[in-house]
Design a protein around this motif. Structure first.
Motif, PDB file in Angstrom:
ATOM      1  N   LYS A 102       0.824  -1.200   0.000  1.00 35.09           N
ATOM      2  CA  LYS A 102       0.000   0.000   0.000  1.00 35.09           C
ATOM      3  C   LYS A 102       0.861   1.254   0.000  1.00 35.09           C
ATOM      4  N   SER A 103       0.319   2.315  -0.579  1.00 34.97           N
ATOM      5  CA  SER A 103       1.054   3.578  -0.651  1.00 34.97           C
ATOM      6  C   SER A 103       0.396   4.646   0.215  1.00 34.97           C
ATOM      7  N   ILE A 104       1.227   5.568   0.700  1.00 30.77           N
ATOM      8  CA  ILE A 104       0.770   6.721   1.481  1.00 30.77           C
ATOM      9  C   ILE A 104       1.426   7.952   0.860  1.00 30.77           C
ATOM     10  N   THR A 105       0.618   8.884   0.349  1.00 34.50           N
ATOM     11  CA  THR A 105       1.154  10.072  -0.307  1.00 34.50           C
ATOM     12  C   THR A 105       1.168  11.252   0.663  1.00 34.50           C
ATOM     13  N   VAL A 106       2.350  11.840   0.827  1.00 37.97           N
ATOM     14  CA  VAL A 106       2.540  12.971   1.743  1.00 37.97           C
ATOM     15  C   VAL A 106       2.582  14.266   0.928  1.00 37.97           C
ATOM     16  N   PHE A 107       1.670  15.184   1.223  1.00 38.88           N
ATOM     17  CA  PHE A 107       1.621  16.477   0.542  1.00 38.88           C
ATOM     18  C   PHE A 107       2.238  17.552   1.445  1.00 38.88           C
ATOM     19  N   SER A 108       3.106  18.376   0.882  1.00 39.15           N
ATOM     20  CA  SER A 108       3.763  19.416   1.684  1.00 39.15           C
ATOM     21  C   SER A 108       4.229  20.550   0.782  1.00 39.15           C
ATOM     22  N   GLU A 157      -3.103   6.616 -16.188  1.00 42.57           N
ATOM     23  CA  GLU A 157      -3.339   7.944 -15.645  1.00 42.57           C
ATOM     24  C   GLU A 157      -4.304   7.843 -14.475  1.00 42.57           C
ATOM     25  N   LYS A 158      -4.151   8.712 -13.510  1.00 47.88           N
ATOM     26  CA  LYS A 158      -5.047   8.752 -12.359  1.00 47.88           C
ATOM     27  C   LYS A 158      -6.479   8.985 -12.830  1.00 47.88           C
ATOM     28  N   GLY A 159      -7.417   8.148 -12.376  1.00 47.93           N
ATOM     29  CA  GLY A 159      -8.812   8.276 -12.753  1.00 47.93           C
ATOM     30  C   GLY A 159      -9.176   7.569 -14.042  1.00 47.93           C
ATOM     31  N   GLN A 160      -8.195   7.015 -14.720  1.00 50.50           N
ATOM     32  CA  GLN A 160      -8.452   6.324 -15.981  1.00 50.50           C
ATOM     33  C   GLN A 160      -9.052   4.939 -15.729  1.00 50.50           C
ATOM     34  N   LYS A 161     -10.026   4.566 -16.527  1.00 51.99           N
ATOM     35  CA  LYS A 161     -10.606   3.236 -16.418  1.00 51.99           C
ATOM     36  C   LYS A 161      -9.746   2.240 -17.194  1.00 51.99           C
ATOM     37  N   ALA A 162      -9.422   1.131 -16.563  1.00 52.28           N
ATOM     38  CA  ALA A 162      -8.626   0.104 -17.220  1.00 52.28           C
ATOM     39  C   ALA A 162      -9.244  -1.253 -16.923  1.00 52.28           C
ATOM     40  N   PHE A 163      -9.048  -2.199 -17.812  1.00 50.89           N
ATOM     41  CA  PHE A 163      -9.708  -3.491 -17.702  1.00 50.89           C
ATOM     42  C   PHE A 163      -8.693  -4.633 -17.747  1.00 50.89           C
ATOM     43  N   ALA A 164      -8.908  -5.611 -16.882  1.00 50.00           N
ATOM     44  CA  ALA A 164      -8.086  -6.821 -16.864  1.00 50.00           C
ATOM     45  C   ALA A 164      -9.004  -8.020 -17.033  1.00 50.00           C
ATOM     46  N   LYS A 165      -8.592  -8.973 -17.855  1.00 52.19           N
ATOM     47  CA  LYS A 165      -9.404 -10.168 -18.090  1.00 52.19           C
ATOM     48  C   LYS A 165      -8.673 -11.411 -17.588  1.00 52.19           C
ATOM     49  N   PHE A 166      -9.421 -12.256 -16.876  1.00 55.37           N
ATOM     50  CA  PHE A 166      -8.895 -13.518 -16.369  1.00 55.37           C
ATOM     51  C   PHE A 166      -9.789 -14.650 -16.887  1.00 55.37           C
ATOM     52  N   LEU A 167      -9.161 -15.741 -17.331  1.00 52.75           N
ATOM     53  CA  LEU A 167      -9.910 -16.925 -17.716  1.00 52.75           C
ATOM     54  C   LEU A 167     -10.089 -17.812 -16.491  1.00 52.75           C
ATOM     55  N   LEU A 205     -13.597 -13.564 -16.523  1.00 52.84           N
ATOM     56  CA  LEU A 205     -13.846 -12.630 -15.422  1.00 52.84           C
ATOM     57  C   LEU A 205     -13.138 -11.328 -15.784  1.00 52.84           C
ATOM     58  N   GLU A 206     -13.919 -10.255 -15.922  1.00 52.98           N
ATOM     59  CA  GLU A 206     -13.360  -8.956 -16.281  1.00 52.98           C
ATOM     60  C   GLU A 206     -13.408  -8.026 -15.075  1.00 52.98           C
ATOM     61  N   LEU A 207     -12.264  -7.439 -14.742  1.00 59.65           N
ATOM     62  CA  LEU A 207     -12.170  -6.487 -13.633  1.00 59.65           C
ATOM     63  C   LEU A 207     -11.929  -5.095 -14.196  1.00 59.65           C
ATOM     64  N   ARG A 208     -12.747  -4.141 -13.765  1.00 57.33           N
ATOM     65  CA  ARG A 208     -12.537  -2.743 -14.146  1.00 57.33           C
ATOM     66  C   ARG A 208     -11.891  -2.018 -12.969  1.00 57.33           C
ATOM     67  N   TYR A 209     -10.745  -1.405 -13.248  1.00 58.64           N
ATOM     68  CA  TYR A 209      -9.952  -0.751 -12.194  1.00 58.64           C
ATOM     69  C   TYR A 209      -9.834   0.733 -12.504  1.00 58.64           C
ATOM     70  N   VAL A 210     -10.099   1.575 -11.485  1.00 58.66           N
ATOM     71  CA  VAL A 210      -9.964   3.027 -11.632  1.00 58.66           C
ATOM     72  C   VAL A 210      -9.030   3.529 -10.530  1.00 58.66           C
ATOM     73  N   PRO A 211      -7.746   3.762 -10.837  1.00 60.77           N
ATOM     74  CA  PRO A 211      -6.798   4.182  -9.801  1.00 60.77           C
ATOM     75  C   PRO A 211      -7.080   5.585  -9.299  1.00 60.77           C
ATOM     76  N   ALA A 212      -6.939   5.759  -7.977  1.00 63.92           N
ATOM     77  CA  ALA A 212      -7.218   7.065  -7.370  1.00 63.92           C
ATOM     78  C   ALA A 212      -5.979   7.701  -6.755  1.00 63.92           C
ATOM     79  N   MET A 213      -4.869   6.957  -6.691  1.00 64.57           N
ATOM     80  CA  MET A 213      -3.645   7.465  -6.076  1.00 64.57           C
ATOM     81  C   MET A 213      -2.489   7.378  -7.067  1.00 64.57           C
TER      82      MET A 213
END
Length: 261
Positions: A102-108, A157-167, A205-213
């Motif tokens: 997991k990641s933790i983003t520090v803003f300063s 890109e942050k907020g971009q929808k991406a798809f992964a497929k698993f058999l 099985l299709e997974l839709r992933y939307v990264p937020a960090m």
């Protein structure tokens, strides 16, 4: 006349000072902490230490974790030159067996790097499952088999929808049903090509992933099914998330799935 010159000089000084770039600089003792193996249910905490090696105060207005499973706290007051501060990351392992990263983003107002990413990782040892299923029931159960348990999106890109497929294949003796998919980040949704997978059949099985960090993200995804032998299958999604606005959804076609074993 003299008063006007003095006023203009004072105003110029104010504007120059207000436009000057802060020269605070944070130096982190380490960027990644490995908890090793944790018992499921443990609240694991680590304190990242940071020092201001610049000449101006540094303020940390916000710290954000990549998922709700991690709770950060940090030094709220300005960190003066030569002084130190802390960022504490608490990871809740309850209901999250398996590896985590997991990641933790520090803003300063750090003059060189206004966003700094810290990481925690480890492995959660699952609690022993108690089941009343008989050997006969297990033998007749649907069985979920997957060709590959990991998917690397590469750069997103942050907020971009991406798809992964698993058999996935049902190697059991009764119809297999995918009941739900869970992720700590709540950023993954799913769909299957078949609502019910008969014995011997293969489905997608299709997974839709939307990264937020931002930064490197590794998300553990748990697939729940009516397979009583292994009701929770863990998959891993990986991406390098960069700033930017995606213009459209993308579908990344990876290598051929590995054969079923």
């Amino acid at each position: 006349m003299k008063s006007k010159v003095f006023l203009l000089t004072a105003l110029c000084f104010i504007f120059v000072c207000s436009g000057a770039k802060a020269q605070g600089k944070l130096l982190f003792e380490k960027d990644t902490h490995d908890f090793g193996t944790l018992a499921e249910g443990t609240q694991a905490a680590y304190v990242f230490k940071v020092k201001n090696v610049g000449v101006d105060p540094v303020v940390i207005p916000d710290v954000k974790a990549s998922c709700g499973c991690t709770t950060p706290t940090w030094t709220k007051k300005p960190i003066m030159p030569g002084d130190s501060g802390t960022i504490t990351a608490v990871y809740n392992s309850a209901g999250r067996p398996g590896p985590f990263y997991k990641s933790i983003t520090v803003f300063s107002n750090n003059s060189e790097q206004p966003q700094h990413v810290l990481y925690i990782k480890g492995e959660v040892e699952a609690k022993a499952l108690k089941t009343g299923s008989s050997p006969e029931q297990k033998a007749m159960s649907p069985r979920l088999a997957v060709g590959s348990t990991g998917y690397d999106f590469g750069k997103l890109e942050k907020g971009q929808k991406a798809f992964a497929k698993f058999l996935i294949r049902n190697t059991g003796r009764k119809p297999l049903v995918i009941q739900s998919v869970k992720s700590a980040c709540n950023c993954v949704i799913y769909r299957t090509s078949r609502a019910e997978i008969k014995p011997g059949e293969v489905a997608t099985l299709e997974l839709r992933y939307v990264p937020a960090m931002l930064g490197e993200q590794i998300e553990e995804v748990t697939v729940l099914s009516n397979d009583i032998v292994m009701p929770a299958l863990r998959l891993r999604l990986k991406a390098q998330v960069v700033a930017g606005k995606a213009s459209k959804d993308t579908l990344r076609e990876g290598a051929q799935p590995t054969p079923f074993r």
